[in-house]
Design a protein around this motif. Structure first.
Motif, PDB file in Angstrom:
ATOM      1  N   ILE A 119       0.845  -1.208   0.000  1.00 33.57           N
ATOM      2  CA  ILE A 119       0.000   0.000   0.000  1.00 33.57           C
ATOM      3  C   ILE A 119       0.873   1.248   0.000  1.00 33.57           C
ATOM      4  CG2 ILE A 119      -1.722   1.314   1.299  1.00 33.57           C
ATOM      5  CD1 ILE A 119      -2.753  -1.397   2.378  1.00 33.57           C
ATOM      6  N   ILE A 120       1.953   1.226   0.770  1.00 32.94           N
ATOM      7  CA  ILE A 120       2.887   2.359   0.799  1.00 32.94           C
ATOM      8  C   ILE A 120       3.481   2.591  -0.588  1.00 32.94           C
ATOM      9  CG2 ILE A 120       5.165   3.077   1.657  1.00 32.94           C
ATOM     10  CD1 ILE A 120       4.406   1.803   4.346  1.00 32.94           C
ATOM     11  N   LEU A 121       3.860   1.516  -1.293  1.00 34.82           N
ATOM     12  CA  LEU A 121       4.416   1.642  -2.639  1.00 34.82           C
ATOM     13  C   LEU A 121       3.418   2.296  -3.581  1.00 34.82           C
ATOM     14  CD1 LEU A 121       6.517   1.028  -4.865  1.00 34.82           C
ATOM     15  CD2 LEU A 121       5.438  -1.224  -5.110  1.00 34.82           C
ATOM     16  N   VAL A 122       2.165   1.839  -3.561  1.00 33.55           N
ATOM     17  CA  VAL A 122       1.131   2.396  -4.448  1.00 33.55           C
ATOM     18  C   VAL A 122       0.920   3.879  -4.143  1.00 33.55           C
ATOM     19  CG1 VAL A 122      -1.307   2.274  -5.081  1.00 33.55           C
ATOM     20  CG2 VAL A 122      -0.007   0.163  -4.744  1.00 33.55           C
ATOM     21  N   LEU A 123       0.874   4.224  -2.856  1.00 29.80           N
ATOM     22  CA  LEU A 123       0.678   5.631  -2.475  1.00 29.80           C
ATOM     23  C   LEU A 123       1.886   6.480  -2.872  1.00 29.80           C
ATOM     24  CD1 LEU A 123      -1.290   7.565  -1.096  1.00 29.80           C
ATOM     25  CD2 LEU A 123      -0.159   7.054   1.079  1.00 29.80           C
ATOM     26  N   MET A 124       3.084   5.928  -2.739  1.00 28.12           N
ATOM     27  CA  MET A 124       4.291   6.635  -3.180  1.00 28.12           C
ATOM     28  C   MET A 124       4.234   6.978  -4.652  1.00 28.12           C
ATOM     29  SD  MET A 124       7.593   4.808  -1.393  1.00 28.12           S
ATOM     30  CE  MET A 124       8.644   5.489  -2.665  1.00 28.12           C
ATOM     31  N   ILE A 125       3.793   6.019  -5.462  1.00 31.23           N
ATOM     32  CA  ILE A 125       3.704   6.246  -6.908  1.00 31.23           C
ATOM     33  C   ILE A 125       2.689   7.344  -7.213  1.00 31.23           C
ATOM     34  CG2 ILE A 125       2.912   5.180  -9.076  1.00 31.23           C
ATOM     35  CD1 ILE A 125       4.215   2.578  -8.081  1.00 31.23           C
ATOM     36  N   ALA A 126       1.554   7.329  -6.504  1.00 30.89           N
ATOM     37  CA  ALA A 126       0.536   8.367  -6.703  1.00 30.89           C
ATOM     38  C   ALA A 126       1.092   9.745  -6.333  1.00 30.89           C
ATOM     39  CB  ALA A 126      -0.703   8.048  -5.871  1.00 30.89           C
ATOM     40  N   ILE A 127       1.788   9.832  -5.199  1.00 30.31           N
ATOM     41  CA  ILE A 127       2.353  11.109  -4.754  1.00 30.31           C
ATOM     42  C   ILE A 127       3.414  11.602  -5.740  1.00 30.31           C
ATOM     43  CG2 ILE A 127       3.726  12.211  -2.937  1.00 30.31           C
ATOM     44  CD1 ILE A 127       2.350  10.276  -0.955  1.00 30.31           C
ATOM     45  N   ALA A 128       4.247  10.685  -6.221  1.00 31.14           N
ATOM     46  CA  ALA A 128       5.297  11.052  -7.171  1.00 31.14           C
ATOM     47  C   ALA A 128       4.694  11.575  -8.480  1.00 31.14           C
ATOM     48  CB  ALA A 128       6.188   9.841  -7.459  1.00 31.14           C
ATOM     49  N   PHE A 129       3.635  10.934  -8.949  1.00 30.54           N
ATOM     50  CA  PHE A 129       2.976  11.399 -10.173  1.00 30.54           C
ATOM     51  C   PHE A 129       2.382  12.795  -9.981  1.00 30.54           C
ATOM     52  CE2 PHE A 129      -1.207  11.759 -12.326  1.00 30.54           C
ATOM     53  CZ  PHE A 129      -0.734  11.981 -13.611  1.00 30.54           C
ATOM     54  N   LEU A 130       1.732  13.018  -8.839  1.00 28.58           N
ATOM     55  CA  LEU A 130       1.155  14.334  -8.557  1.00 28.58           C
ATOM     56  C   LEU A 130       2.243  15.404  -8.511  1.00 28.58           C
ATOM     57  CD1 LEU A 130      -1.328  13.283  -5.722  1.00 28.58           C
ATOM     58  CD2 LEU A 130      -1.958  13.961  -8.046  1.00 28.58           C
ATOM     59  N   GLY A 131       3.382  15.079  -7.885  1.00 29.44           N
ATOM     60  CA  GLY A 131       4.480  16.038  -7.786  1.00 29.44           C
ATOM     61  C   GLY A 131       5.122  16.330  -9.122  1.00 29.44           C
ATOM     62  N   TYR A 132       5.133  15.341 -10.026  1.00 30.49           N
ATOM     63  CA  TYR A 132       5.740  15.523 -11.345  1.00 30.49           C
ATOM     64  C   TYR A 132       4.980  16.560 -12.165  1.00 30.49           C
ATOM     65  CZ  TYR A 132       8.086  14.088 -15.671  1.00 30.49           C
ATOM     66  OH  TYR A 132       8.828  14.058 -16.823  1.00 30.49           O
ATOM     67  N   VAL A 133       3.698  16.728 -11.866  1.00 33.59           N
ATOM     68  CA  VAL A 133       2.864  17.659 -12.627  1.00 33.59           C
ATOM     69  C   VAL A 133       3.076  19.106 -12.161  1.00 33.59           C
ATOM     70  CG1 VAL A 133       0.468  18.258 -13.218  1.00 33.59           C
ATOM     71  CG2 VAL A 133       1.151  15.848 -13.043  1.00 33.59           C
ATOM     72  N   LEU A 134       3.460  19.317 -10.918  1.00 34.39           N
ATOM     73  CA  LEU A 134       3.458  20.648 -10.319  1.00 34.39           C
ATOM     74  C   LEU A 134       4.397  21.669 -10.981  1.00 34.39           C
ATOM     75  CD1 LEU A 134       3.084  19.842  -6.514  1.00 34.39           C
ATOM     76  CD2 LEU A 134       1.329  20.243  -8.233  1.00 34.39           C
ATOM     77  N   PRO A 135       5.619  21.309 -11.449  1.00 33.32           N
ATOM     78  CA  PRO A 135       6.457  22.329 -12.107  1.00 33.32           C
ATOM     79  C   PRO A 135       5.822  22.891 -13.377  1.00 33.32           C
ATOM     80  CG  PRO A 135       7.776  20.437 -11.479  1.00 33.32           C
ATOM     81  CD  PRO A 135       6.350  20.049 -11.263  1.00 33.32           C
ATOM     82  N   TYR A 136       4.890  22.175 -13.932  1.00 28.55           N
ATOM     83  CA  TYR A 136       4.116  22.576 -15.112  1.00 28.55           C
ATOM     84  C   TYR A 136       4.998  22.928 -16.308  1.00 28.55           C
ATOM     85  CZ  TYR A 136      -0.479  23.420 -17.043  1.00 28.55           C
ATOM     86  OH  TYR A 136      -1.630  23.305 -17.770  1.00 28.55           O
ATOM     87  N   GLY A 137       5.966  22.036 -16.539  1.00 27.49           N
ATOM     88  CA  GLY A 137       6.712  22.080 -17.781  1.00 27.49           C
ATOM     89  C   GLY A 137       5.999  21.246 -18.830  1.00 27.49           C
ATOM     90  N   GLN A 138       6.631  21.084 -19.980  1.00 22.51           N
ATOM     91  CA  GLN A 138       6.004  20.331 -21.069  1.00 22.51           C
ATOM     92  C   GLN A 138       5.682  18.892 -20.668  1.00 22.51           C
ATOM     93  OE1 GLN A 138       4.336  21.626 -23.422  1.00 22.51           O
ATOM     94  NE2 GLN A 138       5.465  21.104 -25.265  1.00 22.51           N
ATOM     95  N   MET A 139       6.637  18.237 -20.018  1.00 16.80           N
ATOM     96  CA  MET A 139       6.415  16.844 -19.648  1.00 16.80           C
ATOM     97  C   MET A 139       5.376  16.732 -18.529  1.00 16.80           C
ATOM     98  SD  MET A 139       7.278  14.034 -20.970  1.00 16.80           S
ATOM     99  CE  MET A 139       8.594  14.689 -21.975  1.00 16.80           C
ATOM    100  N   SER A 140       5.319  17.740 -17.672  1.00 16.88           N
ATOM    101  CA  SER A 140       4.306  17.749 -16.613  1.00 16.88           C
ATOM    102  C   SER A 140       2.905  17.777 -17.202  1.00 16.88           C
ATOM    103  CB  SER A 140       4.502  18.973 -15.707  1.00 16.88           C
ATOM    104  OG  SER A 140       5.725  18.923 -15.031  1.00 16.88           O
TER     105      SER A 140
END
Length: 387
Positions: A119-140
């Motif tokens: 469960i911790i692994l799944v939540l980590m992946i969700a948090i990492a994906f959410l954080g990847y979007v925040l800089p709002y670059g092209q890949m985000s």
């Protein structure tokens, strides 16, 4: 009353950190739990400081990150530390899980411990994906668009769920606000799960590398294992410092230093490196719905390992076939990571399909068959010895 509460708290700390008995023969592979705890603390602290200066708005998000980097005192240090520790978080958790697979740490009586870890692994992946979007670059922007749009494969309600997440008909200001809020709050849920993980670990203690369950030959956690943990923690700080000060963008994607533009699609849309294996599994299946199910299934299949491992022997130390199968699985995981970074063309698609098939076969076919064959050999050897 206050003294009583303090006494109870000190007794708990003594039980968990000082006197907790651990097997004498555990190696440095058991240090990754403490390293993950250090990473979580660093991420929560640096994330809180970054949130003070970040603006969750599609018009200002990219510039607010540049403001943190250029204008805030030591902002570049906090931002690069936050970004690189995220990568180390996944390096350590993959090694931690790999050690659990190799030494069968998922077997009874540690099923609850293993389940909380998944469960911790799944939540980590969700948090990492959410954080990847925040800089709002092209890949985000495009990563968020592609990944969230996968939910449209759900029959009947799929598109409605996507629009609910977006807060509109595309990734927009509402999406960024929601992702920022969740990225800030979910780490505290993760911290609560980590505490539950530690509580579950304390019930039966760490797994013995030799696969035995005897309670003898154990040492107190302090000072032996405290100092052993400090060795790897200081080594981690050394490597992290080198990365942050000299190679801060080594593990990032260059397209994320371009402001998000919904009118320009990047040549290839890929997630961060630590999510590439699941992205490869998603792309290896032509059907969109089946691909989404396979991607999520590649994580949740870890839950069934205590059931599918039928061997009466714990760990792979004295199991040549299982040891070989484990290393095949590790190689397969790295192949999936490589395939996820490539364009979906021949021969990468075919290699990804073969690797995906092996990934699921390992849990559902290979591990059970090895367990059954080993049990049969043990029974035959036992009968010969009796006769």
């Amino acid at each position: 009353m206050r003294l009583l509460k303090t006494h109870v708290l000190l007794r708990m700390l003594n039980s968990y950190i000082v006197d907790s008995p651990e097997p004498a023969n555990i190696s440095y592979l058991w240090n990754f739990g403490s390293l993950l705890g250090v990473c979580l603390i660093i991420q929560i602290l640096t994330g809180a400081f970054l949130a003070m200066h970040y603006t969750p708005n599609v018009d200002f998000a990219f510039n607010s990150v540049e403001h943190i980097m250029r204008d805030v005192n030591n902002g570049w240090l906090i931002r690069y530390t936050h970004a690189n520790v995220a990568s180390f978080f996944f390096i350590f958790v993959y090694i931690h899980i790999g050690r659990g697979l190799y030494y069968s740490s998922y077997k009874s009586p540690r099923v609850l411990l293993w389940s909380i870890g998944v469960i911790i692994l799944v939540l980590m992946i969700a948090i990492a994906f959410l954080g990847y979007v925040l800089p709002y670059g092209q890949m985000s922007l495009w990563g968020a668009t592609v990944i969230t749009n996968l939910l449209s494969a759900i029959p009947v309600f799929g598109q409605d769920i996507v629009e609910l997440i977006w807060g509109g008909f595309s990734v927009s200001n509402a999406t960024l606000n929601r992702f920022f809020s969740l990225h800030y709050l979910l780490p505290f849920v993760l911290a609560a799960l980590v505490i539950a993980h530690i509580l579950a670990l304390h019930v039966h203690g760490s797994n013995n590398p030799n696969g035995v369950t005897a309670s003898g030959d154990r040492y107190a956690f302090h000072p032996y294992f405290i100092f052993k943990d400090l060795v790897t923690i200081f080594a981690f700080f050394l490597v992290l410092s080198i990365l942050v000060f000299f190679y801060p963008n080594l593990l990032g994607h260059s397209d994320n230093y371009i402001p998000a533009d919904p009118m320009v699609t990047p040549p290839s849309i890929v997630p961060e490196w630590y999510l590439l294996p699941y992205y490869a599994i998603l792309r290896s299946i032509p059907n969109k719905l089946l691909g989404v199910l396979a991607m999520f299934g590649s994580l949740f299949i870890l839950f069934i390992l205590p059931i599918t491992d039928l061997s009466r022997i714990r760990g792979s130390q004295f199991r040549p076939a299982m040891k070989l199968a484990f290393w095949f699985f590790v190689v397969d995981f790295f192949i999936l990571m490589w395939i996820g970074s490539q364009h979906p063309n021949t021969p990468y698609v075919e290699i990804g399909q073969i690797s995906t098939a092996f990934y699921f076969s390992w849990f559902l076919i290979i591990v059970p068959l090895i367990g059954i064959s080993e049990n049969t050999l043990i029974d035959v050897a036992t009968n010969k010895y009796k006769n």
